[in-house]
Design a protein around this motif. Structure first.
Motif, mmCIF file in Angstrom:
data_model
loop_
_atom_site.group_PDB
_atom_site.id
_atom_site.type_symbol
_atom_site.label_atom_id
_atom_site.label_comp_id
_atom_site.label_asym_id
_atom_site.label_seq_id
_atom_site.Cartn_x
_atom_site.Cartn_y
_atom_site.Cartn_z
ATOM 1 N N LYS A 154 -7.140 0.249 1.252
ATOM 2 C CA LYS A 154 -7.387 1.330 0.288
ATOM 3 C C LYS A 154 -7.296 0.797 -1.142
ATOM 4 C CE LYS A 154 -7.568 5.726 -1.037
ATOM 5 N NZ LYS A 154 -8.723 6.573 -0.911
ATOM 6 N N ILE A 155 -6.306 -0.077 -1.414
ATOM 7 C CA ILE A 155 -6.156 -0.668 -2.750
ATOM 8 C C ILE A 155 -7.410 -1.461 -3.104
ATOM 9 C CG2 ILE A 155 -4.913 -2.427 -4.090
ATOM 10 C CD1 ILE A 155 -2.353 -1.506 -2.521
ATOM 11 N N ILE A 156 -7.880 -2.287 -2.171
ATOM 12 C CA ILE A 156 -9.067 -3.113 -2.431
ATOM 13 C C ILE A 156 -10.317 -2.252 -2.572
ATOM 14 C CG2 ILE A 156 -10.569 -4.900 -1.435
ATOM 15 C CD1 ILE A 156 -7.937 -6.184 -0.344
ATOM 16 N N LYS A 157 -10.432 -1.200 -1.767
ATOM 17 C CA LYS A 157 -11.577 -0.288 -1.879
ATOM 18 C C LYS A 157 -11.584 0.377 -3.263
ATOM 19 C CE LYS A 157 -13.245 4.127 -0.088
ATOM 20 N NZ LYS A 157 -12.965 4.901 -1.285
ATOM 21 N N CYS A 158 -10.428 0.858 -3.693
ATOM 22 C CA CYS A 158 -10.327 1.520 -5.000
ATOM 23 C C CYS A 158 -10.550 0.522 -6.138
ATOM 24 C CB CYS A 158 -8.970 2.200 -5.152
ATOM 25 S SG CYS A 158 -8.741 3.601 -4.030
ATOM 26 N N ALA A 159 -10.040 -0.691 -5.962
ATOM 27 C CA ALA A 159 -10.234 -1.728 -6.980
ATOM 28 C C ALA A 159 -11.713 -2.091 -7.099
ATOM 29 C CB ALA A 159 -9.409 -2.968 -6.645
ATOM 30 N N THR A 160 -12.408 -2.142 -5.987
ATOM 31 C CA THR A 160 -13.842 -2.438 -6.005
ATOM 32 C C THR A 160 -14.609 -1.338 -6.735
ATOM 33 O OG1 THR A 160 -13.637 -3.659 -3.922
ATOM 34 C CG2 THR A 160 -15.858 -2.960 -4.561
ATOM 35 N N THR A 219 -9.142 1.401 -15.036
ATOM 36 C CA THR A 219 -7.930 2.175 -14.768
ATOM 37 C C THR A 219 -8.256 3.640 -14.492
ATOM 38 O OG1 THR A 219 -6.669 0.667 -16.157
ATOM 39 C CG2 THR A 219 -5.662 2.790 -15.692
ATOM 40 N N LEU A 220 -9.209 4.180 -15.228
ATOM 41 C CA LEU A 220 -9.601 5.575 -15.020
ATOM 42 C C LEU A 220 -10.073 5.802 -13.585
ATOM 43 C CD1 LEU A 220 -10.091 8.347 -16.367
ATOM 44 C CD2 LEU A 220 -12.406 7.569 -16.818
ATOM 45 N N ARG A 221 -10.981 4.968 -13.129
ATOM 46 C CA ARG A 221 -11.532 5.136 -11.777
ATOM 47 C C ARG A 221 -10.503 4.778 -10.715
ATOM 48 N NH1 ARG A 221 -12.925 7.747 -8.282
ATOM 49 N NH2 ARG A 221 -14.303 7.019 -6.662
ATOM 50 N N PHE A 222 -9.765 3.697 -10.931
ATOM 51 C CA PHE A 222 -8.760 3.225 -9.981
ATOM 52 C C PHE A 222 -7.668 4.277 -9.793
ATOM 53 C CE2 PHE A 222 -5.058 0.376 -9.001
ATOM 54 C CZ PHE A 222 -5.554 -0.173 -7.828
ATOM 55 N N SER A 223 -7.235 4.893 -10.892
ATOM 56 C CA SER A 223 -6.170 5.896 -10.839
ATOM 57 C C SER A 223 -6.588 7.142 -10.076
ATOM 58 C CB SER A 223 -5.749 6.290 -12.252
ATOM 59 O OG SER A 223 -5.204 5.188 -12.915
ATOM 60 N N GLU A 224 -7.850 7.512 -10.183
ATOM 61 C CA GLU A 224 -8.349 8.688 -9.454
ATOM 62 C C GLU A 224 -8.355 8.453 -7.956
ATOM 63 O OE1 GLU A 224 -12.268 9.231 -11.006
ATOM 64 O OE2 GLU A 224 -11.568 10.198 -12.842
ATOM 65 N N GLU A 256 2.316 6.851 -6.109
ATOM 66 C CA GLU A 256 3.359 5.970 -5.584
ATOM 67 C C GLU A 256 2.814 4.555 -5.371
ATOM 68 O OE1 GLU A 256 2.458 8.770 -3.084
ATOM 69 O OE2 GLU A 256 3.173 9.820 -4.858
ATOM 70 N N ILE A 257 1.597 4.448 -4.926
ATOM 71 C CA ILE A 257 0.974 3.137 -4.705
ATOM 72 C C ILE A 257 0.600 2.519 -6.043
ATOM 73 C CG2 ILE A 257 -0.981 1.927 -3.672
ATOM 74 C CD1 ILE A 257 -1.020 4.165 -1.527
ATOM 75 N N ARG A 258 0.000 3.308 -6.926
ATOM 76 C CA ARG A 258 -0.420 2.809 -8.252
ATOM 77 C C ARG A 258 0.727 2.176 -9.010
ATOM 78 N NH1 ARG A 258 -3.017 7.761 -9.389
ATOM 79 N NH2 ARG A 258 -1.333 8.236 -10.815
ATOM 80 N N ASN A 259 1.912 2.748 -8.899
ATOM 81 C CA ASN A 259 3.067 2.255 -9.645
ATOM 82 C C ASN A 259 3.565 0.895 -9.157
ATOM 83 O OD1 ASN A 259 2.995 4.492 -11.275
ATOM 84 N ND2 ASN A 259 4.524 5.612 -10.089
ATOM 85 N N THR A 260 3.101 0.424 -8.018
ATOM 86 C CA THR A 260 3.516 -0.884 -7.498
ATOM 87 C C THR A 260 2.489 -1.971 -7.791
ATOM 88 O OG1 THR A 260 2.465 -0.574 -5.332
ATOM 89 C CG2 THR A 260 4.743 0.231 -5.585
ATOM 90 N N ILE A 261 1.419 -1.605 -8.493
ATOM 91 C CA ILE A 261 0.291 -2.523 -8.691
ATOM 92 C C ILE A 261 0.221 -2.971 -10.146
ATOM 93 C CG2 ILE A 261 -2.228 -2.686 -8.598
ATOM 94 C CD1 ILE A 261 -2.081 -0.664 -6.267
ATOM 95 N N LYS A 317 4.032 -10.584 -4.236
ATOM 96 C CA LYS A 317 2.771 -9.897 -4.522
ATOM 97 C C LYS A 317 1.595 -10.733 -4.017
ATOM 98 C CE LYS A 317 4.325 -6.686 -7.628
ATOM 99 N NZ LYS A 317 3.994 -5.323 -7.803
ATOM 100 N N GLU A 318 0.593 -10.055 -3.535
ATOM 101 C CA GLU A 318 -0.680 -10.675 -3.211
ATOM 102 C C GLU A 318 -1.634 -10.349 -4.352
ATOM 103 O OE1 GLU A 318 -2.431 -9.969 0.634
ATOM 104 O OE2 GLU A 318 -0.517 -10.312 1.635
ATOM 105 N N GLU A 319 -2.641 -11.195 -4.522
ATOM 106 C CA GLU A 319 -3.587 -10.993 -5.626
ATOM 107 C C GLU A 319 -5.009 -10.921 -5.085
ATOM 108 O OE1 GLU A 319 -3.482 -12.743 -9.906
ATOM 109 O OE2 GLU A 319 -4.543 -14.185 -8.637
ATOM 110 N N TRP A 320 -5.724 -9.933 -5.577
ATOM 111 C CA TRP A 320 -7.142 -9.767 -5.270
ATOM 112 C C TRP A 320 -7.888 -9.957 -6.570
ATOM 113 C CZ3 TRP A 320 -10.760 -6.042 -6.875
ATOM 114 C CH2 TRP A 320 -11.954 -6.006 -6.154
ATOM 115 N N LYS A 321 -8.909 -10.824 -6.569
ATOM 116 C CA LYS A 321 -9.673 -11.105 -7.782
ATOM 117 C C LYS A 321 -11.132 -10.726 -7.584
ATOM 118 C CE LYS A 321 -7.173 -15.356 -8.867
ATOM 119 N NZ LYS A 321 -7.356 -16.770 -9.152
ATOM 120 N N LYS A 322 -11.744 -10.346 -8.700
ATOM 121 C CA LYS A 322 -13.163 -10.017 -8.678
ATOM 122 C C LYS A 322 -13.772 -10.369 -10.027
ATOM 123 C CE LYS A 322 -16.345 -7.906 -6.229
ATOM 124 N NZ LYS A 322 -16.776 -8.482 -4.964
ATOM 125 N N GLU A 323 -14.848 -11.132 -10.014
ATOM 126 C CA GLU A 323 -15.573 -11.420 -11.251
ATOM 127 C C GLU A 323 -16.376 -10.182 -11.614
ATOM 128 O OE1 GLU A 323 -19.263 -14.206 -12.273
ATOM 129 O OE2 GLU A 323 -17.474 -15.370 -11.719
#
Length: 173
Positions: A104-110, A142-147, A152-157, A38-44
């Protein structure tokens, strides 16, 4: 998630198991698990600095006693320091995903981080409330990220929001 178990014959004419799961571990009974890297993306998400902290300790002062020499007398000493507290979002995703999926994961996480930070910021006035705020922030994230992501991608994160802090040195007042 279901585990896949593979049994294989060893040179001792025994079978060992190989389990493929989401966590890495090795057990004494010969079961070995494999984890996708796994890779990790962090954000304060939010922080508060200059939070005062206080403590008292017993100090001793040597005083002179007539005819007898000296003695140590206890008294309370006050110490202070400041600390910084911050809430950090950690998103772990499979390292082997395609770059466009990673982007896309990082964009959604942001985007989700913005919602989580908005839920946190007002409550940081009282750092002792941070443990109560974390589940609220996680829910907003989680609400915003899930939308934003396909299931399939969400389940791996893996998602975690943690409270971190760093304090200065104690100074006697």
């Amino acid at each position: 998630m279901s585990n896949i178990e593979i049994k294989y014959l060893t040179k001792n004419d025994e079978y060992k198991s190989l389990e493929i799961t989401d966590s890495t571990s090795s057990t004494e009974d010969g079961v070995v698990s494999i984890q996708s890297v796994k890779e990790e993306w962090k954000k304060e998400l939010a922080s508060v600095s200059g939070v005062p902290e206080f403590k008292t300790e017993i100090c001793y002062k040597t005083i002179k006693i007539p005819f007898d020499g000296t003695t140590k007398v206890p008294y309370p000493c006050l110490y202070t320091r400041t600390s910084r507290h911050w809430i950090e979002l950690k998103v772990k995703y499979p390292a082997d995903v395609a770059n466009d999926v990673k982007d896309k994961i990082i964009k959604c996480a942001t985007e989700g981080a913005i919602f989580a930070a908005a839920a946190l910021a007002p409550g940081l006035v009282a750092p002792e409330a941070i443990p109560v705020l974390i589940p609220i922030a996680k829910g907003a994230f989680t609400l915003r990220f899930s939308e934003c992501l396909a299931e399939e991608i969400r389940n791996t994160i893996e998602i975690d929001i943690t409270h971190e802090s760093k304090s200065g040195d104690w100074k006697r007042v």
